[in-house]
Design a protein around this motif. Structure first.
Motif, mmCIF file in Angstrom:
data_model
loop_
_atom_site.group_PDB
_atom_site.id
_atom_site.type_symbol
_atom_site.label_atom_id
_atom_site.label_comp_id
_atom_site.label_asym_id
_atom_site.label_seq_id
_atom_site.Cartn_x
_atom_site.Cartn_y
_atom_site.Cartn_z
ATOM 1 N N SER A 162 81.414 63.116 38.018
ATOM 2 C CA SER A 162 81.272 64.554 37.834
ATOM 3 C C SER A 162 80.622 64.840 36.481
ATOM 4 O O SER A 162 80.961 64.204 35.473
ATOM 5 N N PRO A 163 79.678 65.785 36.401
ATOM 6 C CA PRO A 163 79.077 66.121 35.111
ATOM 7 C C PRO A 163 80.100 66.511 34.045
ATOM 8 O O PRO A 163 79.879 66.276 32.856
ATOM 9 N N LEU A 294 74.795 69.200 38.978
ATOM 10 C CA LEU A 294 74.403 68.979 37.584
ATOM 11 C C LEU A 294 73.757 70.227 37.008
ATOM 12 O O LEU A 294 74.022 70.594 35.861
ATOM 13 N N TRP A 295 72.893 70.875 37.779
ATOM 14 C CA TRP A 295 72.276 72.115 37.316
ATOM 15 C C TRP A 295 73.350 73.137 36.929
ATOM 16 O O TRP A 295 73.293 73.739 35.842
ATOM 17 N N GLU A 296 74.315 73.341 37.821
ATOM 18 C CA GLU A 296 75.351 74.334 37.558
ATOM 19 C C GLU A 296 76.169 73.967 36.325
ATOM 20 O O GLU A 296 76.527 74.842 35.521
ATOM 21 N N ALA A 298 75.109 72.036 33.749
ATOM 22 C CA ALA A 298 74.253 72.196 32.562
ATOM 23 C C ALA A 298 74.134 73.670 32.179
ATOM 24 O O ALA A 298 74.104 74.014 30.990
ATOM 25 N N GLU A 299 74.092 74.548 33.171
ATOM 26 C CA GLU A 299 74.068 75.971 32.893
ATOM 27 C C GLU A 299 75.351 76.414 32.181
ATOM 28 O O GLU A 299 75.318 77.194 31.225
ATOM 29 N N ARG A 300 76.478 75.902 32.650
ATOM 30 C CA ARG A 300 77.757 76.244 32.002
ATOM 31 C C ARG A 300 77.813 75.711 30.582
ATOM 32 O O ARG A 300 78.217 76.392 29.644
ATOM 33 N N PHE A 301 77.418 74.443 30.408
ATOM 34 C CA PHE A 301 77.525 73.806 29.100
ATOM 35 C C PHE A 301 76.633 74.470 28.060
ATOM 36 O O PHE A 301 76.963 74.473 26.869
ATOM 37 N N THR A 302 75.506 75.007 28.490
ATOM 38 C CA THR A 302 74.556 75.579 27.532
ATOM 39 C C THR A 302 74.600 77.110 27.488
ATOM 40 O O THR A 302 73.852 77.725 26.723
#
Length: 307
Positions: A162-163, A294-296, A298-302
């Motif tokens: 999981s990311p 992963l896209w979702e 990365a959106e949360r993390f950034t």
């Protein structure tokens, strides 16, 4: 017509060769290099010869706050007309640690932060500033295949999780080991390909996203955090492998990267370019569910830095 190409990882290795090649081949390029600390002024002086147009912005790619500052500064310069239209982003910078325990200032594991999140934040913050036709090129690695033919046993294959797990320290067994650090690296390069596939789906027409694989390139700075024996082998022994089909010289890999950036190498959006040709990446790298997940993530993390 003059246009801007933003590039990370231009100060050494294949990135330095690619930067020089881009400037020689395309005199209309304003090359904006993203560097850390005082390296930018020195690199600018070295590259801006013979009438080439080069500028720099400072950023620590391990810090999302720093990436945000650099990217918003570029946005402002584009909006003010200080920079010509943006036609390219090259995410060439990458790191590999001797453990999976190195944490950046935002709480993310540093390999994931630099190799995945920094590129994603740059792409998202610059997305509406691209002038079509434009190319986003992210440097991948054939370590993402994970088999002996592509790694010669030097780097463990990726271990996808999981990311939310991959983004934190200690994601792999024996996290204090070199093997864990190298697993973090190969896994981050698999993540790069996943995001390129998502960019190809989501970016507006005319903005192409490509993953570029330079092959095994001995003699770069990637192993600078390794032990003395590994660093010696990378500098003195393994470069001789460029005389065989198993390795690529820095000059060849840099030239191939420049050709992808400039569009000399023809490739559809979402493609994996293996040195000078479009190829299939690993079977594992084609997974729409993982790509979306992963896209979702990365959106949360950034998200806190994407405004």
């Amino acid at each position: 017509m003059q246009h801007t190409v933003v590039m990370t990882g231009a100060s050494r290795g294949i990135g330095r060769v690619a930067a020089e090649h881009i400037l020689r081949r395309s005199p209309d390029v304003h090359l904006l290099v993203v560097t850390r600390g005082s390296a930018g002024a020195r690199l600018l002086t070295e590259l801006a010869t013979g009438g080439h147009t080069v500028s720099h912005v400072s950023a620590d790619l391990g810090s999302l706050r720093s990436v945000h500052s650099a990217a918003t500064g570029i946005r402002d310069r584009l909006a003010d007309g200080e920079l010509p239209p943006l036609r390219g982003f090259v995410g060439n910078a990458g790191v590999q640690y001797t453990n999976a325990l190195t944490e950046g200032p935002d709480g993310f594991e540093s390999t994931f932060a630099v190799n995945v999140l920094a590129n994603h934040l740059f792409v998202r913050l610059l997305q509406d500033r691209f002038a079509a036709p434009a190319r986003i090129v992210i440097t991948a690695s054939d370590t993402h295949f994970g088999d002996f033919r592509h790694t010669m046993g030097m780097v463990p294959g990726p271990v996808w999780k999981s990311p939310d797990v991959l983004a934190r320290t200690g994601a792999f067994p024996r996290p204090d080991s070199t093997a864990a650090g190298r697993t973090a690296y190969s896994t981050s390069k698999l993540a790069t390909i996943y995001l390129v596939h998502e960019y190809a789906r989501r970016l507006p027409a005319g903005i192409d996203a490509l993953a570029y694989n330079p092959g095994f390139v001995p003699g770069t700075g990637l192993a600078r955090d390794a032990g003395p024996a590994s660093r010696f082998a990378m500098r003195r022994v393994l470069p001789m492998m460029t005389l065989t089909p198993f390795a690529t010289s820095r000059r060849a890999a840099g030239r191939h990267l420049a050709e992808v950036v400039l569009g000399t190498t023809t490739a559809p959006t979402g493609a994996y370019v293996d040195r000078g040709r479009v190829a299939r990446s690993s079977a594992e790298s084609y997974d729409p569910r993982r790509e979306r997940e992963l896209w979702e993530a990365a959106e949360r993390f950034t998200a806190a830095y994407a405004l």
